[in-house]
Write an enzyme that holds these catalytic residues in place. Structure first.
Site, short mmCIF file in Angstrom:
data_model
loop_
_atom_site.label_atom_id
_atom_site.label_comp_id
_atom_site.label_asym_id
_atom_site.label_seq_id
_atom_site.Cartn_x
_atom_site.Cartn_y
_atom_site.Cartn_z
N CYS A 1 0.85 -1.19 0.00
CA CYS A 1 0.00 0.00 0.00
C CYS A 1 0.89 1.24 0.00
CB CYS A 1 -0.90 0.01 1.22
SG CYS A 1 -2.03 1.41 1.20
N ASP B 1 -6.43 10.44 -4.82
CA ASP B 1 -5.76 9.46 -3.95
C ASP B 1 -4.43 9.09 -4.61
OD1 ASP B 1 -5.30 7.79 -1.85
OD2 ASP B 1 -6.98 6.42 -2.26
N ASN B 2 -3.56 8.49 -3.81
CA ASN B 2 -2.31 7.94 -4.35
C ASN B 2 -1.43 8.98 -5.03
OD1 ASN B 2 -2.80 5.27 -3.43
ND2 ASN B 2 -4.27 4.99 -5.08
#
Lengths: 473, 473
Positions: free
Chosen positions: B123, B255-256
């Site tokens: 992750c 996100d990310n």
């Protein structure tokens, strides 16, 4: 039309003047046939010829470097090749191939598609002088100008290898030049799968900035391995051997490696096994950057100064990975501000497919980035007055960021900690100092800090922290 | 025969026991149909389900992680798929393709070659709790166990896309799952040229460690993007869209990403342009490592202790780049010693081509590395007694080394400074502390240092340096 910009929108080579005069120092060396530019700074005495341009001169030329200021890394004498012999220059492709080749440059030009593209080359030793200030390495003292960019013209290396048909066991591409050295011809290797990957853009080049390669840059034929250290781009190419193991050339084994920092020069000499561990061989460049302006010893009069000073420099990534941010700190790394990046390489992509120097320039499909970028940031002079130094660091698209700490190693290669210049206040002037000056030139804050007994490796550039034990940061 | 080792020479999945019981906390959530392992540590309350295993449990399972301890990152409810419906699970390939496809899982199994290979997923938030200790990010608190490895079985993604025939303008592969969320279905994209590159090994997987995917891991079909952050490996795959621009899915944009460290949470909320800059999107993992042993709060009795203590942990690189060295320091980074690395992934390469889980395992040709490695180093207990901490850092084959400094950013992702555990001496015992504990669990030296007023970002882990002004390191 917007979809097809004028080629003039991308950088073309800067004005050049081909040196015609053999310099006095070269006259008594084996390079007595090579005319050169007197501005270049010699890093290993007179011979062999290893040079970088003064950093400001390099930066001022812009995105493309003229061949006469392009850094040079020669291990020995430059092979002498007469112009009339160039078309007959011969090289071979042998080893694990079904169809060994012997090709002349004439054939390479006649039988293969020709391409042109901009590529930045960097010596693995760029910025090594900083490592030598901390502890003497086995390498000579590059400043921060061991990097240059040119438009290379030649053939896609994969096209040649495809015709030779590598066998199933083939894994590596060994390359050898015509430069005869104490330990044999210079040679090294890269992985075959890299050569076959179009995104990696590896080529055999015979022109640089639209003219024939000059002697110091591999005349008449060299390899260009984009995104990797210059040491893999074999000059004066004579032989390509496809193998199932990496090159066993002396220079492949004993040069261009980053041994673990715990390995001392003595240990590396006593235990040759350190050199045989392919894990320590350098291929991709690492993320790096440097400040060009303020220049070393530049002075800024704060009386009547403009509101902002424009700090400027270069940055590059490795392995085709793009620099995605450049950050500057004037409070010793506590906070960082974002610089503006100019990726001139993109302007060639945007230009569409067309002809340049009798070859195809088509970067529309290529998504990797093989050139340096320039960055700048306006810093209020009022803030500079209160600052003690300027730090810069770059990050690439894989989020690899330049570290605070130097990774010292026996060969002193791949030096890429935050680039730092110091600011001292003298009357109405701010005086800037770079970390070092190339070769044996004195100057730079590292030398000054070292002479004052500072520990350059304490995480704070050798600064005394009040009350700190000099040996126990 | 030496050229065809026993498959038993490489790691096979650890003992597993498929959870059959829906845990009490899950009964009142949309995930009431998903049996789970009670050892997992919940990082976002009860629901959605975001979990990591206790670090020691994860490490003790070895190279391969059982599906029940494999970390989970769910944005919302787990789509419920009955076993009898699995063969009819349908997904599409559309957009810039000549031949749009609608495929069932049955067809994917029947019409395409099946492969098996080990892949580590990580992750992007792995180790984020450390960032949250410095300054609260917009992300929840992963410890260092947001990483797991499994044998994935499925189809080479390029095989499917080739049949769909991307057009000349095609550049990106957008993927969308069946998990309906407040901002639409989860989706993201990767570059088409990556998917088509065999060395990058991107696949559509329907099995994990030889069994059907479990609900939390994408049952019945997911994408697996090796070497990149887990967020690109879309679970419960329903749609692939080929495009000329990156995904505009909400989760791809917001996100990310690693925004510049200078962008505060407020600034990122006020100026959405920060999120639209594709340069800040994360793809490749960055080089990272952590110490598993000594464990947090482990105690070592120095009376009658063996001569050496074996420090152990994991490391991984990004983008298929191999970890080439792991170094440990017990003097705050002044000197480093080299750890031993075990690359279990290589044992699959050495095993030759054969069948595993009804699919072909053939890593003989692949030169990229997509799995974590384990490292260890024996440190004399006599030296540990005098040490204040243990630091570890890894370097990859492109010489990207973990930095001393944390790169704090709004989403707290890609945290990879040197992993540090502290040593305190209490009577005859050495007590070890990790930086943090996951989720809201108290403990760890960062919390302790912060509570004592230390500045965690001063380059010395918030330690007071005698005489140092707390605010001016």
């Amino acid at each position: 039309e917007a979809s097809c910009p004028d080629p003039a929108d991308y950088p073309l080579p800067p004005p050049t003047s081909i040196p015609t005069k053999v310099l006095d120092p070269d006259k008594k060396t084996p390079d007595h046939h090579v005319p050169r530019d007197p501005r270049l700074i010699r890093l290993t005495g007179v011979h062999p010829f290893n040079v970088e341009a003064p950093l400001s001169d390099l930066y001022n030329e812009g995105f493309l470097t003229s061949p006469e200021l392009f850094y040079v890394r020669n291990h020995g004498a430059v092979p002498e090749v007469k112009d009339e012999d160039i078309p007959d220059w011969e090289f071979t492709v042998e080893g694990l191939v079904e169809n060994p080749l012997k090709l002349t440059l004439r054939e390479l030009l006649a039988e293969y598609d020709q391409i042109t593209c901009p590529i930045t080359l960097v010596c693995a030793g760029n910025r090594r002088k900083e490592q030598n200030q901390v502890r003497k390495t086995k390498g000579f003292s590059w400043g921060a100008a061991g990097v240059s960019t040119a438009l290379f013209t030649g053939v896609v290396m994969a096209d040649v290898l495809k015709r030779a048909k590598p066998t199933k066991r083939a894994r590596y591409v060994c390359m050898e030049g015509a430069d005869k050295l104490p330990n044999g011809y210079y040679g090294t290797s890269v992985k075959l799968n890299w050569v076959m990957d179009p995104e990696r853009g590896m080529m055999l080049a015979h022109m640089m900035n639209g003219e024939m390669l000059r002697p110091d840059h591999g005349k008449p034929l060299r390899v260009v391995i984009p995104g990797q250290i210059g040491g893999r781009s074999v000059k004066w190419l004579k032989k390509i051997t496809i193998t199932d193991v990496p090159s066993d050339n002396w220079y492949h084994i004993y040069d261009n490696r980053v041994l673990p920092t715990s390995v001392s020069p003595e240990e590396s000499a006593n235990n040759p096994a350190w050199w045989r561990d392919e894990r320590y061989a350098i291929y991709d460049l690492s993320t790096n950057s440097a400040i060009a302006y303020p220049a070393h010893e530049e002075q800024l009069c704060v009386v009547g100064a403009p509101e902002n000073y424009r700090v400027k420099g270069y940055a590059y990534g490795g392995g085709g990975r793009r620099v995605t941010r450049v950050e500057v700190s004037i409070d010793k790394g506590k906070t960082w501000r974002l610089g503006k990046i100019d990726y001139a390489e993109d302007r060639y992509r945007e230009a569409g497919e067309h002809q340049l120097f009798g070859a195809t320039l088509d970067m529309t499909w290529r998504e990797s980035s093989f050139c340096w970028c320039f960055w700048n940031i306006d810093v209020p002079v009022a803030e500079l007055k209160d600052a003690k130094d300027i730090l810069v660091r770059a990050m690439d698209e894989s989020m690899n960021v330049q570290p605070r700490d130097m990774y010292w190693s026996v060969l002193g290669m791949m030096n890429n900690p935050w680039y730092r210049i110091t600011i001292s206040h003298e009357n109405d002037y701010l005086r800037f100092e770079h970390p070092t000056q190339p070769a044996l030139m004195p100057g730079g804050w590292m030398e000054r800090v070292k002479n004052a007994g500072g520990n350059l490796m304490n995480g704070y550039w050798g600064e005394k922290i009040d009350g700190e034990d000099a040996e126990q940061p």
